[in-house]
Scaffold this motif. Structure first.
Motif, short mmCIF file in Angstrom:
data_model
loop_
_atom_site.label_atom_id
_atom_site.label_comp_id
_atom_site.label_asym_id
_atom_site.label_seq_id
_atom_site.Cartn_x
_atom_site.Cartn_y
_atom_site.Cartn_z
N ILE A 42 1.04 -0.84 -0.15
CA ILE A 42 0.22 -0.24 -0.34
C ILE A 42 1.12 1.18 -0.25
CG2 ILE A 42 -2.18 0.78 1.12
CD1 ILE A 42 -2.61 -1.46 2.83
N PRO A 43 1.11 2.00 -1.30
CA PRO A 43 2.32 2.52 -1.44
C PRO A 43 1.82 3.56 -0.50
CG PRO A 43 2.31 1.10 -4.04
CD PRO A 43 1.08 1.23 -2.64
N GLU A 44 0.66 4.67 -0.79
CA GLU A 44 0.06 5.88 -0.08
C GLU A 44 0.62 5.79 1.69
OE1 GLU A 44 -3.49 2.89 -1.19
OE2 GLU A 44 -1.85 3.34 -2.11
N ILE A 45 0.43 4.84 1.82
CA ILE A 45 0.98 4.34 3.67
C ILE A 45 2.18 5.27 3.88
CG2 ILE A 45 -1.33 3.21 3.96
CD1 ILE A 45 1.23 1.15 5.01
N LYS A 46 3.01 4.67 3.27
CA LYS A 46 4.07 5.69 2.69
C LYS A 46 4.69 6.67 3.93
CE LYS A 46 9.06 5.49 0.94
NZ LYS A 46 9.98 6.02 -0.61
N PRO A 47 4.46 7.89 3.62
CA PRO A 47 4.70 9.47 4.73
C PRO A 47 3.83 9.18 6.12
CG PRO A 47 3.35 9.80 2.20
CD PRO A 47 3.00 8.84 2.77
N TYR A 48 2.92 7.77 6.05
CA TYR A 48 2.51 7.58 8.24
C TYR A 48 3.81 6.70 8.27
CZ TYR A 48 -1.86 9.42 5.79
OH TYR A 48 -2.61 10.34 5.60
N TYR A 49 4.18 5.74 7.67
CA TYR A 49 5.05 4.63 8.06
C TYR A 49 6.54 4.42 8.68
CZ TYR A 49 1.01 1.69 8.48
OH TYR A 49 -0.03 1.08 9.64
N GLU A 50 7.03 5.71 7.77
CA GLU A 50 7.82 6.13 7.31
C GLU A 50 9.19 6.58 8.92
OE1 GLU A 50 8.31 8.98 4.48
OE2 GLU A 50 9.42 7.43 2.64
N GLY A 51 7.87 6.91 9.55
CA GLY A 51 8.58 7.47 10.86
C GLY A 51 8.95 5.64 11.91
N PHE A 52 9.00 5.10 11.42
CA PHE A 52 8.54 3.75 11.78
C PHE A 52 10.36 2.76 12.32
CE2 PHE A 52 3.88 2.84 12.16
CZ PHE A 52 3.63 3.65 12.43
N TYR A 53 10.19 3.31 10.85
CA TYR A 53 11.78 3.12 10.68
C TYR A 53 12.81 2.81 11.80
CZ TYR A 53 10.97 1.61 5.45
OH TYR A 53 10.12 0.73 4.93
N ARG A 54 12.84 3.91 12.30
CA ARG A 54 13.43 4.08 13.75
C ARG A 54 13.45 2.97 14.80
NH1 ARG A 54 8.68 6.93 14.66
NH2 ARG A 54 8.21 6.49 17.43
N PHE A 55 12.40 2.15 14.76
CA PHE A 55 12.76 1.28 15.81
C PHE A 55 13.78 0.45 15.71
CE2 PHE A 55 7.96 2.41 15.63
CZ PHE A 55 8.36 3.10 17.37
N VAL A 56 14.43 0.53 13.62
CA VAL A 56 15.00 -0.48 13.86
C VAL A 56 16.19 -0.30 13.59
CG1 VAL A 56 15.85 -2.21 11.58
CG2 VAL A 56 13.24 -1.48 12.05
N HIS A 57 16.41 0.73 14.35
CA HIS A 57 17.64 1.69 14.61
C HIS A 57 17.50 1.95 16.40
CE1 HIS A 57 18.99 0.56 10.28
NE2 HIS A 57 17.89 0.83 10.37
N LEU A 58 17.61 1.68 16.57
CA LEU A 58 16.77 1.96 18.72
C LEU A 58 18.61 2.67 18.88
CD1 LEU A 58 14.54 -0.29 19.86
CD2 LEU A 58 14.52 1.60 19.35
N GLN A 59 19.55 1.72 18.06
CA GLN A 59 20.69 2.21 19.29
C GLN A 59 21.60 3.48 18.37
OE1 GLN A 59 22.56 -1.73 19.08
NE2 GLN A 59 22.29 -1.97 21.18
N ASP A 60 21.43 4.24 17.82
CA ASP A 60 21.57 5.19 16.85
C ASP A 60 20.95 6.53 18.50
OD1 ASP A 60 22.58 3.92 14.43
OD2 ASP A 60 20.93 4.68 13.20
N THR A 61 19.54 6.44 19.04
CA THR A 61 19.36 7.37 19.98
C THR A 61 19.36 6.96 20.96
OG1 THR A 61 17.05 7.72 17.92
CG2 THR A 61 16.94 8.02 20.53
N TYR A 62 19.70 5.27 21.62
CA TYR A 62 20.30 4.79 22.12
C TYR A 62 20.98 3.87 22.68
CZ TYR A 62 15.22 6.45 23.76
OH TYR A 62 13.63 7.26 23.61
#
Length: 342
Positions: A42-62
């Motif tokens: 569902i390509p139209e959801i991309k703007p809403y879901y892009e922020g979730f990629y931070r969950f893959v790289h948690l150690q960048d923040t923590y």
């Protein structure tokens, strides 16, 4: 299981959580692939879901984080006022994430304090989660995700998830003993009012009724799915209510703090009569997905629900809304009058 992991798990269970697991930060890696798959579907959801990629790289923040403690707490234990069924989703009526009067909220604070007393550094985010909660719970073996996208334990889907990052590498994994969805069952998909749930494990956020009544649906007179929204004014329970795996799992034995009193002030008619001070100071802190400066949305949602299941008693309230101080509400009322030929 490491003795420290066992201590943490036992403490969670003693504080009312149904389940508790611990996974390594590296277990979040596979979430990126699932996120990519959903966006491709569902390509139209991309703007809403892009922020979730931070969950893959948690150690960048923590950078200190090494593991995730993930807990499940059932909310299908509370009495739900009958007249609010189909109007406000049950989860939001008993939402304890920011409700300091709730025992569940206080237990969450106590559990985090307990982990800190054990010498652990912790971080959490109680509103929407510090990581991808369902994925973390899935990796910890606490349950499964069903076709309607909700996380299930043996007690059904009436549960919310909480997670904490900790600075020690621990692990506490279970093997779920829950049957998968029957292969031919598609009740949740067939019942989705807007077909937002178009296929198993796939949901279009922009057309989901829960989103349309909270984060979307700002122009209801021109909203494609205004009719399909039915009587809902905040959230939607349809795909969970029809699920056979939820049958008999709601055991109302407790009263959620202040819900009974508040419920007496809520109906479609009463929403249209609410002054903005009440909406901002009482309704908004409880149902916080709609921000304070947008509380007029309660009234447009209520008018839409009146149109979808019109009763003659609504007439005077709709006409009265034509004089509301908010232009969006006035426009919605005028649209309803034309739509209903009043």
């Amino acid at each position: 299981m490491d003795s420290l992991a066992k201590q943490i798990k036992n403490a969670a269970l003693n504080m009312g959580y149904e389940k508790c697991g611990i996974i390594k930060i590296s277990d979040m890696t596979g979430y990126e692939e699932k996120l990519n798959e959903r966006i491709q579907r569902i390509p139209e959801i991309k703007p809403y879901y892009e922020g979730f990629y931070r969950f893959v790289h948690l150690q960048d923040t923590y950078p200190w984080a090494k593991s995730i403690v993930i807990c499940v707490r059932q909310y299908g234990k509370y009495n739900i006022p009958e007249h609010l069924e189909g109007l406000i989703a049950k989860y939001y009526l008993v939402d304890s994430r920011r409700d300091e009067n709730s025992e569940d909220f206080q237990d969450s604070l106590k559990f985090e304090a307990y982990m800190q007393e054990l010498g652990l550094k912790t971080a959490t985010e109680r509103k929407f989660g510090i990581t991808a909660l369902r994925w973390a719970a899935l990796k910890a073996g606490l349950g499964i995700v069903r076709k309607n996208n909700f996380f299930y334990t043996e007690s059904g889907s009436w549960a919310y998830l909480e997670a904490w990052l900790i600075d020690k590498e621990l692990e506490a994994i279970e093997i779920p003993k829950i049957k998968e969805c029957p292969e031919k069952c598609n009740l949740c998909i067939k019942s989705c009012p807007t077909s937002s749930l178009s296929e198993p494990y796939t949901m279009n956020r922009s057309s989901c009724v829960s989103c349309l009544t909270t984060w979307e649906g700002w122009d209801l007179p021109h909203e494609k799915f205004n009719k399909e929204m039915g009587s809902w004014v905040f959230g939607c329970d349809v795909c969970q209510d029809v699920c056979p795996m939820n049958k008999g799992t709601w055991n109302a034995e407790e009263e959620f703090p202040r819900l009974s009193e508040l419920s007496k002030q809520i109906s479609l008619e009463k929403i249209l009569q609410m002054d903005y001070t009440f909406l901002e100071n009482v309704m908004q802190p409880k149902f916080w997905y709609i921000e304070k400066h947008n509380v007029w949305k309660w009234k447009t949602n209520a008018i839409n629900a009146m149109v979808n299941d019109y009763k003659e008693q609504y007439r005077e309230y709709i006409f009265h809304a034509c004089n509301d101080s908010n232009v969006k509400v006035r426009e919605m009322a005028e649209w309803a009058i034309k739509k209903l030929n009043l």
